[in-house]
Design a protein around this motif. Sequence first.
Motif, PDB file in Angstrom:
ATOM      1  N   LEU A   1      43.901  72.708  52.876  1.00 28.25           N
ATOM      2  CA  LEU A   1      43.847  71.860  51.679  1.00 28.25           C
ATOM      3  C   LEU A   1      42.572  72.082  50.859  1.00 28.25           C
ATOM      4  O   LEU A   1      42.375  71.417  49.840  1.00 28.25           O
ATOM      5  CB  LEU A   1      43.926  70.383  52.086  1.00 28.25           C
ATOM      6  N   THR A   2      41.735  73.013  51.302  1.00 30.30           N
ATOM      7  CA  THR A   2      40.430  73.172  50.651  1.00 30.30           C
ATOM      8  C   THR A   2      40.560  73.415  49.149  1.00 30.30           C
ATOM      9  O   THR A   2      39.796  72.855  48.356  1.00 30.30           O
ATOM     10  CB  THR A   2      39.656  74.325  51.309  1.00 30.30           C
ATOM     11  N   HIS A   3      41.545  74.201  48.744  1.00 29.88           N
ATOM     12  CA  HIS A   3      41.652  74.563  47.318  1.00 29.88           C
ATOM     13  C   HIS A   3      42.047  73.376  46.435  1.00 29.88           C
ATOM     14  O   HIS A   3      41.871  73.427  45.225  1.00 29.88           O
ATOM     15  CB  HIS A   3      42.633  75.721  47.133  1.00 29.88           C
ATOM     16  N   ILE A   4      42.574  72.302  47.024  1.00 34.28           N
ATOM     17  CA  ILE A   4      42.916  71.133  46.206  1.00 34.28           C
ATOM     18  C   ILE A   4      42.107  69.904  46.634  1.00 34.28           C
ATOM     19  O   ILE A   4      42.469  68.764  46.344  1.00 34.28           O
ATOM     20  CB  ILE A   4      44.431  70.803  46.280  1.00 34.28           C
ATOM     21  N   ALA A   5      40.967  70.156  47.268  1.00 37.32           N
ATOM     22  CA  ALA A   5      40.181  69.056  47.848  1.00 37.32           C
ATOM     23  C   ALA A   5      39.795  67.991  46.829  1.00 37.32           C
ATOM     24  O   ALA A   5      39.758  66.811  47.148  1.00 37.32           O
ATOM     25  CB  ALA A   5      38.931  69.610  48.521  1.00 37.32           C
ATOM     26  N   ASP A   6      39.528  68.396  45.579  1.00 34.46           N
ATOM     27  CA  ASP A   6      39.065  67.423  44.590  1.00 34.46           C
ATOM     28  C   ASP A   6      40.181  66.911  43.684  1.00 34.46           C
ATOM     29  O   ASP A   6      39.914  66.245  42.682  1.00 34.46           O
ATOM     30  CB  ASP A   6      37.941  68.036  43.746  1.00 34.46           C
TER      31      ASP A   6
ATOM     32  N   CYS B   1      45.277  62.497  44.660  1.00 31.88           N
ATOM     33  CA  CYS B   1      46.515  62.703  45.408  1.00 31.88           C
ATOM     34  C   CYS B   1      47.767  62.354  44.615  1.00 31.88           C
ATOM     35  O   CYS B   1      48.838  62.887  44.877  1.00 31.88           O
ATOM     36  CB  CYS B   1      46.475  61.912  46.708  1.00 31.88           C
ATOM     37  N   ASP B   2      47.643  61.433  43.635  1.00 37.23           N
ATOM     38  CA  ASP B   2      48.859  61.071  42.900  1.00 37.23           C
ATOM     39  C   ASP B   2      49.363  62.200  41.996  1.00 37.23           C
ATOM     40  O   ASP B   2      50.431  62.078  41.408  1.00 37.23           O
ATOM     41  CB  ASP B   2      48.672  59.756  42.119  1.00 37.23           C
ATOM     42  N   THR B   3      48.605  63.288  41.886  1.00 37.72           N
ATOM     43  CA  THR B   3      49.090  64.415  41.083  1.00 37.72           C
ATOM     44  C   THR B   3      49.598  65.565  41.960  1.00 37.72           C
ATOM     45  O   THR B   3      49.981  66.609  41.448  1.00 37.72           O
ATOM     46  CB  THR B   3      47.976  64.958  40.164  1.00 37.72           C
ATOM     47  N   LEU B   4      49.612  65.383  43.279  1.00 39.51           N
ATOM     48  CA  LEU B   4      50.016  66.465  44.168  1.00 39.51           C
ATOM     49  C   LEU B   4      51.535  66.569  44.289  1.00 39.51           C
ATOM     50  O   LEU B   4      52.258  65.619  44.002  1.00 39.51           O
ATOM     51  CB  LEU B   4      49.443  66.239  45.568  1.00 39.51           C
ATOM     52  N   SER B   5      51.995  67.732  44.749  1.00 38.11           N
ATOM     53  CA  SER B   5      53.421  67.895  45.043  1.00 38.11           C
ATOM     54  C   SER B   5      53.743  67.151  46.340  1.00 38.11           C
ATOM     55  O   SER B   5      52.855  66.810  47.123  1.00 38.11           O
ATOM     56  CB  SER B   5      53.762  69.371  45.208  1.00 38.11           C
ATOM     57  N   HIS B   6      55.026  66.932  46.537  1.00 39.48           N
ATOM     58  CA  HIS B   6      55.497  66.232  47.720  1.00 39.48           C
ATOM     59  C   HIS B   6      55.002  66.907  49.005  1.00 39.48           C
ATOM     60  O   HIS B   6      54.484  66.249  49.910  1.00 39.48           O
ATOM     61  CB  HIS B   6      57.023  66.207  47.671  1.00 39.48           C
ATOM     62  N   GLY B   7      55.143  68.218  49.051  1.00 36.04           N
ATOM     63  CA  GLY B   7      54.731  68.955  50.246  1.00 36.04           C
ATOM     64  C   GLY B   7      53.235  68.837  50.498  1.00 36.04           C
ATOM     65  O   GLY B   7      52.784  68.692  51.642  1.00 36.04           O
ATOM     66  N   GLU B   8      52.468  68.894  49.409  1.00 34.36           N
ATOM     67  CA  GLU B   8      51.009  68.761  49.551  1.00 34.36           C
ATOM     68  C   GLU B   8      50.629  67.380  50.065  1.00 34.36           C
ATOM     69  O   GLU B   8      49.755  67.226  50.918  1.00 34.36           O
ATOM     70  CB  GLU B   8      50.321  69.038  48.210  1.00 34.36           C
ATOM     71  N   LYS B   9      51.324  66.358  49.551  1.00 34.77           N
ATOM     72  CA  LYS B   9      51.045  64.996  50.022  1.00 34.77           C
ATOM     73  C   LYS B   9      51.321  64.866  51.517  1.00 34.77           C
ATOM     74  O   LYS B   9      50.573  64.234  52.259  1.00 34.77           O
ATOM     75  CB  LYS B   9      51.904  63.977  49.263  1.00 34.77           C
ATOM     76  N   ARG B  10      52.418  65.483  51.937  1.00 34.80           N
ATOM     77  CA  ARG B  10      52.750  65.435  53.365  1.00 34.80           C
ATOM     78  C   ARG B  10      51.647  66.083  54.191  1.00 34.80           C
ATOM     79  O   ARG B  10      51.302  65.613  55.266  1.00 34.80           O
ATOM     80  CB  ARG B  10      54.060  66.187  53.619  1.00 34.80           C
ATOM     81  N   THR B  11      51.105  67.177  53.675  1.00 34.58           N
ATOM     82  CA  THR B  11      50.042  67.864  54.401  1.00 34.58           C
ATOM     83  C   THR B  11      48.776  67.004  54.440  1.00 34.58           C
ATOM     84  O   THR B  11      48.082  66.952  55.452  1.00 34.58           O
ATOM     85  CB  THR B  11      49.751  69.224  53.739  1.00 34.58           C
ATOM     86  N   VAL B  12      48.497  66.305  53.327  1.00 34.66           N
ATOM     87  CA  VAL B  12      47.346  65.394  53.312  1.00 34.66           C
ATOM     88  C   VAL B  12      47.522  64.335  54.400  1.00 34.66           C
ATOM     89  O   VAL B  12      46.582  64.000  55.123  1.00 34.66           O
ATOM     90  CB  VAL B  12      47.181  64.719  51.925  1.00 34.66           C
ATOM     91  N   GLU B  13      48.753  63.849  54.533  1.00 38.99           N
ATOM     92  CA  GLU B  13      48.976  62.815  55.540  1.00 38.99           C
ATOM     93  C   GLU B  13      48.730  63.356  56.955  1.00 38.99           C
ATOM     94  O   GLU B  13      48.195  62.655  57.814  1.00 38.99           O
ATOM     95  CB  GLU B  13      50.394  62.238  55.421  1.00 38.99           C
ATOM     96  N   ILE B  14      49.108  64.619  57.158  1.00 42.48           N
ATOM     97  CA  ILE B  14      48.843  65.234  58.464  1.00 42.48           C
ATOM     98  C   ILE B  14      47.333  65.328  58.700  1.00 42.48           C
ATOM     99  O   ILE B  14      46.829  64.996  59.781  1.00 42.48           O
ATOM    100  CB  ILE B  14      49.508  66.628  58.540  1.00 42.48           C
ATOM    101  N   ALA B  15      46.610  65.745  57.655  1.00 44.20           N
ATOM    102  CA  ALA B  15      45.146  65.833  57.783  1.00 44.20           C
ATOM    103  C   ALA B  15      44.542  64.469  58.109  1.00 44.20           C
ATOM    104  O   ALA B  15      43.659  64.355  58.957  1.00 44.20           O
ATOM    105  CB  ALA B  15      44.545  66.396  56.498  1.00 44.20           C
TER     106      ALA B  15
END
Lengths: 393, 257
Positions: free
Chosen positions: B143-148, B151-165
Motif C-alpha cells: 500500500l506504500t504507493h497510496i499511503a497518503d 481512503c474514501d477515494t480508494l477502489s473497493h479492492g484497495e479498501k479491502r487491502t487497507v482493512e487487511i493491513a
Amino acid sequence: MSATGIGGRVSQFGSAVAEGWTRERFGLIGAVALVLITFGPPFQVYLFTDFLVVALFALGFNLLYGYTGLLSFGHGLFYAGGAYGIAIVLRDLGPIIADIVGAGISPLVTFVVGGVVGLVLVVVVAVPVGWLSVRLEEIYFALITLAFGMLGYSLIIQDPAGLTNGTDGVIVLLGTVDLGGTSIRIGGRRLYYVISAVTVVAATYGVWRVVNSPFGTVCKAIRESPDRAGALGINVRHHRWMTFIISAAIVGIAGVLRAGLASVASPGLTHWSTSAIAVIATVIGGATYFYGPIVGAFIFLYIRWAISRFPTLEAYWELFFGVLLIAVVLFFKQGAVGGLYLLRDRLFGEGDIGGANGGGGGAFDAGSQVTTPPDEEAKSSNGDVRTDRGDNS
Amino acid sequence: MTTVLKAEDLRKQFGELTAVDNVSIEIDDGNITSIIGPNGAGKTTFYNLLTGVLQPTTGSIWLRSGVEDDLADVTDAEPHQVAQAGLSRSYQITNIFEGLTVRENVRVARISHEGTRLDFRSRATGDESVEADVEELLDLTGLTHIADTPCDTLSHGEKRTVEIALALAIEPNVFLMDEPTAGMNPTEVAEIVSLIRELDADLDTTFVVTEHNMDVVTDISDRIVVLAEGAILADGTPEDVLTDERVTEAYLGSDSA
Ligand SMILES: Nc1ncnc2c1ncn2[C@@H]1O[C@H](COP(=O)(O)OP(=O)(O)O)[C@@H](O)[C@H]1O
Ligand SMILES: [Mg+2]
C-alpha cells in the motif's frame, strides 16, 4: 526537531515566515493582531474578548463533535460550571484569601484560585456526567447531554445549597490589585483582554496538541468507525469518556473567562440556548476544521454586533442567524473555513499551494483538518457498538 | 501444532432462529481454515460471537493467551478486549476509517497496539518505532504507493487491502476474514488471494476465512469447515469435504453466489 534548541526554533520560524503563506506566517499575523487589539477602542476590546471566549467554548465543544463524532447539546453546563466556580470563590473566599496573602495582592490570588476551582469543579462534574452520557450514541447522546444541561439549569435556579443565588446569579467583582501605590484593575477591559487572550491562545494550543496526539488520532478513528476502532483493541467508550472530560475542561476555562467578562455568573449559561451557541458557531465555521469553531465564533459575534448597530434590525437578529444557518447547512456543509478553501482552490488552482490534505506548503496542514463531517459519519456507521455492520448482505 | 482458538458448544439464538447451533471447533496454527456455507448459514454471526460483538446464548470461547499453550476464556470479553487478546477480524462489508488516509489508518492500529491510545501529549507522528512499523506494514501489504490517499477515494479492492493491513497491525494470533473477495473483479480476487498466501507464509498469524468463491476456497484452504443452518455439516481436508455428498447437496440450488 526535538534536538534543536530555542535559537534553532526561532530561526526555523523566521525562515518559515519568509518563505510564504505558511502556518507560521499566519501565526505571526495573528500574534501581531492580538497585540494591536489591546490598543483599540474599549468597546472593540470588549467585543474581541467576547469573541475569544466564545471561540474557546466552541473549540472545546468541537473536540467532542468534529473530532470524536459526538454532538453534545449540554456543554453550557460546563461553561456555567467554570463561571460559577470562580464567582463563588470570589464571593465567599475573597476575604479569607485576603487574610492569608494580604489585601494588596489578594484580588489576583483570588482570581487565580477561582479559575483553578472553576476548572476543577467542571472536571468533577464532567466525570460522572460524561461516564453516563458516553453509554449512548448519536441522537440519544445529544438528548442526554441536553437533559444534563437543563438539570444544571434547574439546580442553579432552585439553589438547594444556597450557593448560586437563584435566577439573579452570582455577581463577579474581580477587584483591584494594589502594589504599593500602583493599582491595577483586573477587570479593566484592556488587562482583562490580555489575560483572556493569553489564556485562550494557550488553551487553543493545548487543544491543537491533543488533536494531533496519538489520543486525538484515536478520536478521529472513533468518529470514522467506532466498530472498527473497537475491533483494533480501542476501548471506544472509555476513549469517548476521556475526550468528554477534556472537552468539558476546555469549555470550563472559557466559562471562567466568561464570568469575569460579564461580571456575573448567571443560570442562562447552562440553558440549552447557550449550549446551542457552541453548536451554531461550529457549524457556521466548519466542524471539520480545527479553526472552524474559531472562525464561526468570529462570524457569530461580529455579525450580531453589526446587526445591533441598526436598531430596526436588532429585534430580528435571531431570524437573521436562522437564515444564515440554513444557508450554511444547505450550501456550505463545510462551513466558512471550507468555503475559504474552495475559494482558494478556485483562485490559485487546486493543490497549487498545498491542498488541505496535501503538501507541506499549505497554510494549514493536514493535521489541522478533520476530514469527514460527523453528519456523514452518522449515516455510514452503525449506531450500536455491539452490532455488526458487516452483516445482512 | 497448537490450538489458538477454541469454541465449545457455541450457540446463538435470535428469537426463534438458531443462527449458530452448538458449534464446537478448534483452530490450529499453521493451517488456513475456510468456513463455508450458503448465505444465512451463520458464518458472520459466528465471527460476531468470537469477537465479542454478540454475546452467545450458550457456550464458551477460548483464545491462546501467550507463548504458553494454555487458553484463556474470552466468552464475556468486549470487542476491544478480544482484539487485545490477539483476535483480529475483517468485515464482510469493508470497515475502515474512510475519512483518514491509508497511512493514518494503519497508524491508528499501531497506536492501539502499542498502548499509547491515551497519550495526549506526544505527536501522533512522533513515535519513530510506530512510524517504522507503519511503513513496514504498508510495504508488506503493498500500500506504500497510496499511503497518503484518503481512503474514501480508494477502489473497493484497495479498501479491502487497507482493512487487511489494519487487522494485521495489531499482530493478532488469529485473523478472521469475512468474505475477503466479496464484490471483487477476477483480477482483484487473484491479487488478494496471493496476498493472503504471502501473509500466511510470512507471519505467525493464523488465518480463518469465510468465502463464497469455491475456487478461492480450494486454492487457499488446508482445512474446510462447512456450516449449514448454523451447525457444522462437515469438517476436514478439502479433498474429503468437497466430495462429501451432504455438502454438495447443501450447496446445490441453495447457493449460487
Ligand atoms: N443481529 C441479528 N438479529 C437477528 N437475526 C440475525 C442477526 N444477524 C444475523 N441474523 C440472522 O442469522 C442468520 C445467519 O446470518 P449470518 O451469520 O449473517 O449468515 P452468513 O454470514 O453465513 O451469510 C440469518 O438468518 C440472519 O438473518
Ligand atoms: Mg456473512
